[in-house]
Design a protein around this motif. Structure first.
Motif, PDB file in Angstrom:
ATOM      1  N   GLN A 131       0.837  -1.197   0.000  1.00  0.00           N
ATOM      2  CA  GLN A 131       0.000   0.000   0.000  1.00  0.00           C
ATOM      3  C   GLN A 131       0.875   1.250   0.000  1.00  0.00           C
ATOM      4  O   GLN A 131       1.582   1.533   0.971  1.00  0.00           O
ATOM      5  CB  GLN A 131      -0.916   0.014   1.212  1.00  0.00           C
ATOM      6  N   ALA A 132       0.797   1.994  -1.087  1.00  0.00           N
ATOM      7  CA  ALA A 132       1.603   3.200  -1.236  1.00  0.00           C
ATOM      8  C   ALA A 132       1.225   4.256  -0.203  1.00  0.00           C
ATOM      9  O   ALA A 132       2.084   5.011   0.261  1.00  0.00           O
ATOM     10  CB  ALA A 132       1.453   3.758  -2.649  1.00  0.00           C
ATOM     11  N   LEU A 133      -0.044   4.305   0.174  1.00  0.00           N
ATOM     12  CA  LEU A 133      -0.501   5.303   1.139  1.00  0.00           C
ATOM     13  C   LEU A 133       0.213   5.137   2.483  1.00  0.00           C
ATOM     14  O   LEU A 133       0.716   6.113   3.057  1.00  0.00           O
ATOM     15  CB  LEU A 133      -2.012   5.197   1.333  1.00  0.00           C
ATOM     16  N   LEU A 134       0.285   3.919   2.971  1.00  0.00           N
ATOM     17  CA  LEU A 134       0.963   3.669   4.246  1.00  0.00           C
ATOM     18  C   LEU A 134       2.458   3.941   4.139  1.00  0.00           C
ATOM     19  O   LEU A 134       3.067   4.472   5.072  1.00  0.00           O
ATOM     20  CB  LEU A 134       0.709   2.234   4.712  1.00  0.00           C
ATOM     21  N   LEU A 135       3.048   3.580   3.013  1.00  0.00           N
ATOM     22  CA  LEU A 135       4.476   3.830   2.818  1.00  0.00           C
ATOM     23  C   LEU A 135       4.776   5.328   2.789  1.00  0.00           C
ATOM     24  O   LEU A 135       5.769   5.775   3.372  1.00  0.00           O
ATOM     25  CB  LEU A 135       4.962   3.165   1.530  1.00  0.00           C
ATOM     26  N   SER A 136       3.924   6.093   2.134  1.00  0.00           N
ATOM     27  CA  SER A 136       4.161   7.543   2.083  1.00  0.00           C
ATOM     28  C   SER A 136       3.982   8.183   3.459  1.00  0.00           C
ATOM     29  O   SER A 136       4.708   9.114   3.820  1.00  0.00           O
ATOM     30  CB  SER A 136       3.260   8.209   1.047  1.00  0.00           C
ATOM     31  N   LYS A 137       3.045   7.674   4.255  1.00  0.00           N
ATOM     32  CA  LYS A 137       2.882   8.188   5.619  1.00  0.00           C
ATOM     33  C   LYS A 137       4.100   7.845   6.482  1.00  0.00           C
ATOM     34  O   LYS A 137       4.555   8.656   7.276  1.00  0.00           O
ATOM     35  CB  LYS A 137       1.607   7.629   6.255  1.00  0.00           C
ATOM     36  N   ALA A 138       4.633   6.639   6.312  1.00  0.00           N
ATOM     37  CA  ALA A 138       5.828   6.239   7.052  1.00  0.00           C
ATOM     38  C   ALA A 138       7.008   7.120   6.662  1.00  0.00           C
ATOM     39  O   ALA A 138       7.766   7.588   7.527  1.00  0.00           O
ATOM     40  CB  ALA A 138       6.147   4.778   6.778  1.00  0.00           C
ATOM     41  N   LYS A 139       7.168   7.360   5.377  1.00  0.00           N
ATOM     42  CA  LYS A 139       8.257   8.219   4.901  1.00  0.00           C
ATOM     43  C   LYS A 139       8.104   9.629   5.464  1.00  0.00           C
ATOM     44  O   LYS A 139       9.069  10.226   5.943  1.00  0.00           O
ATOM     45  CB  LYS A 139       8.247   8.253   3.372  1.00  0.00           C
ATOM     46  N   PHE A 140       6.882  10.137   5.443  1.00  0.00           N
ATOM     47  CA  PHE A 140       6.612  11.467   5.982  1.00  0.00           C
ATOM     48  C   PHE A 140       6.986  11.549   7.460  1.00  0.00           C
ATOM     49  O   PHE A 140       7.638  12.503   7.898  1.00  0.00           O
ATOM     50  CB  PHE A 140       5.129  11.803   5.776  1.00  0.00           C
ATOM     51  N   LEU A 141       6.583  10.545   8.234  1.00  0.00           N
ATOM     52  CA  LEU A 141       6.891  10.543   9.670  1.00  0.00           C
ATOM     53  C   LEU A 141       8.392  10.437   9.940  1.00  0.00           C
ATOM     54  O   LEU A 141       8.922  11.136  10.801  1.00  0.00           O
ATOM     55  CB  LEU A 141       6.176   9.400  10.380  1.00  0.00           C
ATOM     56  N   LEU A 142       9.075   9.550   9.221  1.00  0.00           N
ATOM     57  CA  LEU A 142      10.515   9.392   9.428  1.00  0.00           C
ATOM     58  C   LEU A 142      11.259  10.681   9.093  1.00  0.00           C
ATOM     59  O   LEU A 142      12.120  11.129   9.852  1.00  0.00           O
ATOM     60  CB  LEU A 142      11.063   8.245   8.583  1.00  0.00           C
ATOM     61  N   GLU A 143      10.919  11.290   7.961  1.00  0.00           N
ATOM     62  CA  GLU A 143      11.589  12.533   7.567  1.00  0.00           C
ATOM     63  C   GLU A 143      11.269  13.661   8.541  1.00  0.00           C
ATOM     64  O   GLU A 143      12.153  14.441   8.911  1.00  0.00           O
ATOM     65  CB  GLU A 143      11.184  12.926   6.149  1.00  0.00           C
ATOM     66  N   ASN A 144      10.038  13.740   8.974  1.00  0.00           N
ATOM     67  CA  ASN A 144       9.641  14.787   9.909  1.00  0.00           C
ATOM     68  C   ASN A 144      10.350  14.619  11.251  1.00  0.00           C
ATOM     69  O   ASN A 144      10.829  15.595  11.833  1.00  0.00           O
ATOM     70  CB  ASN A 144       8.125  14.776  10.097  1.00  0.00           C
ATOM     71  N   GLN A 145      10.422  13.381  11.723  1.00  0.00           N
ATOM     72  CA  GLN A 145      11.079  13.114  13.000  1.00  0.00           C
ATOM     73  C   GLN A 145      12.569  13.452  12.930  1.00  0.00           C
ATOM     74  O   GLN A 145      13.121  14.035  13.868  1.00  0.00           O
ATOM     75  CB  GLN A 145      10.874  11.646  13.400  1.00  0.00           C
TER      76      GLN A 145
END
Length: 133
Positions: free
Chosen positions: A92-106
């Motif tokens: 699921q690309a949606l979950l992957l993009s949310k994970a990427k967003f969180l990792l980069e933001n953190q």
């Protein structure tokens, strides 16, 4: 005594989420020759974050930031990793993009990074490109 209790509670929580994420990683990478039992990702969301999987899927990036502001900072990276592994398992690309967003933001907020996180981000980018094509 209260501080020690909280410290132990956080360490226990980190150990438990670590065990759960290890199950997900092992299943994704196929490291075991024996068949592994199905990992219930939904239970991981409920047990560790008190929300169901659909809740995280429906959140916009701004809502996700608002949600993680209320979390203990030590829980943000495990949430990102859970989203990432869930995205890999279910493609699921949606979950992957949310994970990427969180990792980069953190990484941006804390100024902390690890080479492991960069490897995760590279894996996410590869999978997102595969899912797009």
């Amino acid at each position: 005594m209260g501080i020690r209790y909280e410290k132990d509670t956080i360490l226990n929580w980190i150990n438990e989420i670590g065990k759960f994420l290890r199950l997900l990683v092992d299943k994704r990478e196929g490291m075991h020759a024996v068949e592994t039992a199905a990992v219930d990702v939904e239970a991981g969301y409920m047990d560790f974050f008190g929300k169901d999987r659909a809740f995280f899927q429906e959140l916009s990036d701004n809502d996700l930031l608002a949600f993680v502001e209320d979390l203990d900072p030590k829980k943000i990276r495990p949430l990102a990793l859970l989203l990432m592994h869930d995205g890999f398992l279910n493609k699921q690309a949606l979950l992957l993009s949310k994970a990427k967003f969180l990792l980069e933001n953190q990484m941006r907020i804390t100024g902390e990074f690890s080479f492991e996180d960069y490897a995760y981000l590279a894996d996410i980018d590869k999978q997102l490109k595969l899912l797009e094509s």
